[in-house]
Design a protein around this motif. Structure first.
Motif, PDB file in Angstrom:
ATOM      1  N   PRO A 144       0.816  -1.224   0.000  1.00  0.00           N
ATOM      2  CA  PRO A 144       0.000   0.000   0.000  1.00  0.00           C
ATOM      3  C   PRO A 144       0.846   1.269   0.000  1.00  0.00           C
ATOM      4  O   PRO A 144       0.355   2.329  -0.374  1.00  0.00           O
ATOM      5  N   ASP A 145       2.126   1.155   0.404  1.00  0.00           N
ATOM      6  CA  ASP A 145       2.999   2.335   0.426  1.00  0.00           C
ATOM      7  C   ASP A 145       3.849   2.429  -0.845  1.00  0.00           C
ATOM      8  O   ASP A 145       4.876   3.123  -0.842  1.00  0.00           O
ATOM      9  N   ALA A 146       3.435   1.748  -1.911  1.00  0.00           N
ATOM     10  CA  ALA A 146       4.207   1.802  -3.168  1.00  0.00           C
ATOM     11  C   ALA A 146       4.433   3.248  -3.593  1.00  0.00           C
ATOM     12  O   ALA A 146       3.537   4.090  -3.459  1.00  0.00           O
ATOM     13  N   ALA A 147       5.630   3.520  -4.130  1.00  0.00           N
ATOM     14  CA  ALA A 147       5.976   4.887  -4.542  1.00  0.00           C
ATOM     15  C   ALA A 147       5.122   5.322  -5.726  1.00  0.00           C
ATOM     16  O   ALA A 147       4.808   6.498  -5.895  1.00  0.00           O
ATOM     17  N   LEU A 148       4.757   4.365  -6.560  1.00  0.00           N
ATOM     18  CA  LEU A 148       3.910   4.665  -7.721  1.00  0.00           C
ATOM     19  C   LEU A 148       3.004   3.466  -7.979  1.00  0.00           C
ATOM     20  O   LEU A 148       3.461   2.325  -7.969  1.00  0.00           O
ATOM     21  N   LYS A 149       1.703   3.742  -8.179  1.00  0.00           N
ATOM     22  CA  LYS A 149       0.738   2.678  -8.472  1.00  0.00           C
ATOM     23  C   LYS A 149       0.159   2.928  -9.854  1.00  0.00           C
ATOM     24  O   LYS A 149      -0.364   4.022 -10.106  1.00  0.00           O
TER      25      LYS A 149
END
Ligand code: C5P
Length: 231
Positions: A144-149
């Motif tokens: 959920p804390d991905a830098a870019l989705k």
């Protein structure tokens, strides 16, 4: 604050979307260009389905499927820009790409215990210098804390045509109309399941790839990475 408290976890680029949207090819190329690791999370569900079939386990045996997923003996071995996938020591790289394995994957993927068993295993792929994670719930659940989705999509017609070509290139003959029907059914199952249903996260950038080729999609995703992840 301690030094450890200041250490940021490796960045993640989450690429989610329905089957045939081009996630696999795009994720592999983007990971190669960035020199990052790659997680093909769909392969894990395909492996669970294949292992279950080989052991004669039905899709209704939810507890046994979850245990099998927790103990899955799977290895991903990089060979140049290809990855060989071993299940119980045997090479199943091609076997897990069949339509039957994909159908089985979407059935075991609807079992909550199976998904839970695979959470930690997927998070272990997050290593320096970064991870490209390809799946359905990468941005929503696993990272959920991905830098870019990024949520890749395309029209049903085009997704079916792409999948048809992929299978044909592998010598697998299947009718386009049957493939299209299966795709609708799999989309329905993936979107309707109670846990981690397929949908774009609120903070995902959506890219409709209808009419685009893979290099064009890769170029856009790399631009987004340059803006958001590697300042
Ligand atoms: O992406 P791929 O076609 O290999 O995925 C096979 C199936 O595995 C999907 O149809 C979906 O049901 C399931 N899957 C999932 N969550 C993921 C990746 C795949 O539920 N993160």
């Amino acid at each position: 604050m301690s030094e450890a408290g200041l250490t940021r976890p490796p960045p993640v680029l989450a690429i989610d979307g329905p089957g045939g949207a081009g996630k696999g090819a795009v994720s592999r190329l983007v990971a190669g260009r960035l020199g990052w690791h790659l997680l093909d999370s769909g392969a894990l569900y395909r492996l669970v389905a294949l292992d279950a079939r080989q052991r004669g386990l039905g899709f209704e045996a939810e507890q046994a499927l979850a245990e099998l997923a927790a103990r899955l003996d799977a290895r991903f071995q990089s060979q140049g820009d290809q990855t060989r996938i071993l299940l119980n020591g045997l090479d199943v790289t091609e076997a897990i790409r069949s339509e039957a394995a994909g159908d089985g994957a979407s059935r075991v993927a609807a079992v909550p215990g199976v998904r839970q068993s695979l959470v930690e295993r997927q998070r272990q792929f997050r290593q320096l210098p970064g991870l490209v994670a390809d799946g359905r719930d990468m941005g929503g659940v696993i990272f959920p804390d991905a830098a870019l989705k990024v949520f890749l999509t395309a029209s049903l017609e085009e997704r079916a045509l792409r999948r048809h070509k992929q299978l044909k290139d592998k010598g697998i003959d299947v009718s386009l109309s049957a493939l299209s029907r299966d795709m609708v059914e799999r989309d329905r199952r993936d979107s309707a399941r109670a846990i981690a249903p397929l949908k774009a996260c609120d903070d995902a950038r959506i890219l409709d790839t209808t009419g685009m080729d893979v290099p064009a999609v890769v170029a856009i995703v790399l631009e987004w990475v340059a803006e958001r992840v590697v300042p």
